[in-house]
Write a protein that holds these residues in place. Sequence first.
Motif, short mmCIF file in Angstrom:
data_model
loop_
_atom_site.label_atom_id
_atom_site.label_comp_id
_atom_site.label_asym_id
_atom_site.label_seq_id
_atom_site.Cartn_x
_atom_site.Cartn_y
_atom_site.Cartn_z
N ALA A 2 0.83 -1.21 0.00
CA ALA A 2 0.00 0.00 0.00
C ALA A 2 0.86 1.25 0.00
CB ALA A 2 -0.91 0.00 1.23
N LYS A 3 0.34 2.24 -0.68
CA LYS A 3 1.07 3.49 -0.77
C LYS A 3 1.06 4.18 0.60
CE LYS A 3 1.55 7.10 -4.23
NZ LYS A 3 0.89 7.78 -5.37
N LEU A 4 2.23 4.60 1.05
CA LEU A 4 2.31 5.30 2.34
C LEU A 4 1.68 6.68 2.24
CD1 LEU A 4 6.00 4.39 3.31
CD2 LEU A 4 3.90 3.45 4.30
N PRO A 5 1.03 7.11 3.31
CA PRO A 5 0.39 8.43 3.27
C PRO A 5 1.41 9.53 3.06
CG PRO A 5 0.46 7.60 5.52
CD PRO A 5 0.90 6.46 4.63
N ARG A 6 1.00 10.53 2.37
CA ARG A 6 1.92 11.63 2.08
C ARG A 6 2.20 12.44 3.34
NH1 ARG A 6 -0.50 16.84 -0.90
NH2 ARG A 6 -2.19 17.35 0.54
N ARG A 15 9.74 21.83 2.60
CA ARG A 15 8.38 21.68 3.16
C ARG A 15 7.33 21.27 2.12
NH1 ARG A 15 8.39 20.39 7.83
NH2 ARG A 15 6.45 21.42 8.41
N GLN A 16 7.78 20.57 1.07
CA GLN A 16 6.86 20.08 0.04
C GLN A 16 6.21 18.77 0.49
OE1 GLN A 16 6.09 21.66 -2.95
NE2 GLN A 16 7.32 23.34 -2.12
N TRP A 17 4.98 18.56 -0.01
CA TRP A 17 4.31 17.30 0.26
C TRP A 17 4.89 16.22 -0.66
CZ3 TRP A 17 1.07 16.47 4.25
CH2 TRP A 17 0.50 17.59 4.87
N PHE A 18 5.06 15.01 -0.10
CA PHE A 18 5.54 13.89 -0.92
C PHE A 18 5.03 12.57 -0.34
CE2 PHE A 18 8.44 13.95 2.58
CZ PHE A 18 8.92 12.66 2.71
N HIS A 19 5.07 11.52 -1.20
CA HIS A 19 4.71 10.18 -0.76
C HIS A 19 6.00 9.42 -0.43
CE1 HIS A 19 0.39 10.10 -1.46
NE2 HIS A 19 0.62 10.87 -2.54
N PRO A 20 6.21 9.06 0.84
CA PRO A 20 7.44 8.34 1.22
C PRO A 20 7.53 7.00 0.49
CG PRO A 20 6.26 9.14 3.16
CD PRO A 20 5.34 9.32 2.00
N MET A 21 8.75 6.60 0.17
CA MET A 21 8.99 5.31 -0.46
C MET A 21 9.18 4.21 0.58
SD MET A 21 8.82 6.09 -3.63
CE MET A 21 9.50 4.62 -4.40
N ARG A 22 9.48 4.61 1.82
CA ARG A 22 9.70 3.63 2.89
C ARG A 22 9.31 4.27 4.22
NH1 ARG A 22 14.20 6.03 1.27
NH2 ARG A 22 15.57 7.00 2.84
N ASN A 23 9.10 3.43 5.23
CA ASN A 23 8.77 3.91 6.57
C ASN A 23 9.96 4.70 7.14
OD1 ASN A 23 6.15 2.86 6.84
ND2 ASN A 23 6.96 0.83 7.35
N VAL A 27 12.27 13.13 4.32
CA VAL A 27 12.58 14.15 3.31
C VAL A 27 12.15 13.63 1.94
CG1 VAL A 27 14.45 15.27 4.56
CG2 VAL A 27 14.94 13.26 3.18
N CYS A 28 11.98 14.58 1.05
CA CYS A 28 11.43 14.21 -0.25
C CYS A 28 12.48 13.79 -1.27
CB CYS A 28 10.58 15.36 -0.81
SG CYS A 28 11.56 16.86 -1.16
N SER A 29 13.73 14.15 -1.06
CA SER A 29 14.75 13.89 -2.08
C SER A 29 16.13 13.77 -1.45
CB SER A 29 14.76 15.03 -3.10
OG SER A 29 15.16 16.24 -2.47
N TYR A 30 17.10 13.34 -2.28
CA TYR A 30 18.49 13.22 -1.82
C TYR A 30 19.04 14.58 -1.41
CZ TYR A 30 23.53 12.67 -1.93
OH TYR A 30 24.85 12.70 -1.60
N GLU A 31 18.70 15.61 -2.20
CA GLU A 31 19.18 16.96 -1.90
C GLU A 31 18.72 17.42 -0.52
OE1 GLU A 31 17.76 16.06 -4.69
OE2 GLU A 31 19.43 16.26 -6.14
N CYS A 32 17.41 17.17 -0.24
CA CYS A 32 16.89 17.58 1.07
C CYS A 32 17.52 16.74 2.18
CB CYS A 32 15.37 17.44 1.10
SG CYS A 32 14.52 18.73 0.15
N ALA A 33 17.72 15.44 1.91
CA ALA A 33 18.35 14.57 2.90
C ALA A 33 19.76 15.07 3.23
CB ALA A 33 18.40 13.14 2.37
N SER A 34 20.49 15.46 2.19
CA SER A 34 21.85 15.96 2.38
C SER A 34 21.85 17.25 3.20
CB SER A 34 22.50 16.20 1.03
OG SER A 34 23.80 16.72 1.19
N ALA A 35 20.90 18.15 2.88
CA ALA A 35 20.81 19.42 3.59
C ALA A 35 20.44 19.21 5.05
CB ALA A 35 19.77 20.32 2.91
N VAL A 36 19.48 18.30 5.32
CA VAL A 36 19.07 18.00 6.70
C VAL A 36 20.24 17.39 7.48
CG1 VAL A 36 17.59 16.53 8.13
CG2 VAL A 36 16.61 17.82 6.23
N ALA A 37 20.98 16.49 6.83
CA ALA A 37 22.14 15.86 7.48
C ALA A 37 23.18 16.91 7.87
CB ALA A 37 22.75 14.81 6.56
#
Length: 201
Positions: A2-6, A15-23, A27-37
């Motif tokens: 089942a698709k995970l809730p956005r 702060r964009q809405w996105f559908h997670p690929m995993r629990n 973050v919505c993308s690699y770029e955001c993940a890198s920035a958060v890290a």
Amino acid sequence: MAKLPRRKCTHKSCRQWFHPMRNGQIVCSYECASAVAKEQTAKTRAKALRVEKKRQREEEKEGRALQAERRQAVKPLSHFIKQAQQVFNEFIRYRDRHLTCVSCDRHHDGQYHAGHFRTTGANPELRFNEDNCHKQCSVCNNHLSGNLTAYRLALIAKIGQARFDVLMGPHELPKWKRDDYIQIRDEYRAKLKELKQQVVA
């Protein structure tokens, strides 16, 4: 599956809405993940720096306290006797600040002392006895050797015959040590502070 809730990307600039690929994806993308890290790394470093600075301040404080303690340890007993006597005398003068000289019963603009009726030289055990010490002008204390005849009459009138008799009786000489003089000093600092606070109130 089942698709995970956005959800919203946790990167504060996205702060964009996105559908997670995993629990657990926040973050919505690699770029955001890198920035958060990078942000989390910076926060961790800042916290570690604050902790280290606090530790250094505490070490410096402990070092200063240790140095002060060492300086106190090498000072002679006379230093602590003088400190205790100065604070006691200041307390006596402030306690009697509205009174005239205990001996000559005059107000004047000159210097006032804390005059002992029974001298500290002959009666060191009465050095810090409040009944034995009262506000006295410098003329009576220094130039008239305490002006004891007038002092005696005024003292009996002030504290009463019973307390005067106790004062004139025998007294055991305490075996005061450094810590005792420090305690006396601190006690009279506290008593002086309390008197001054009562005036303010």
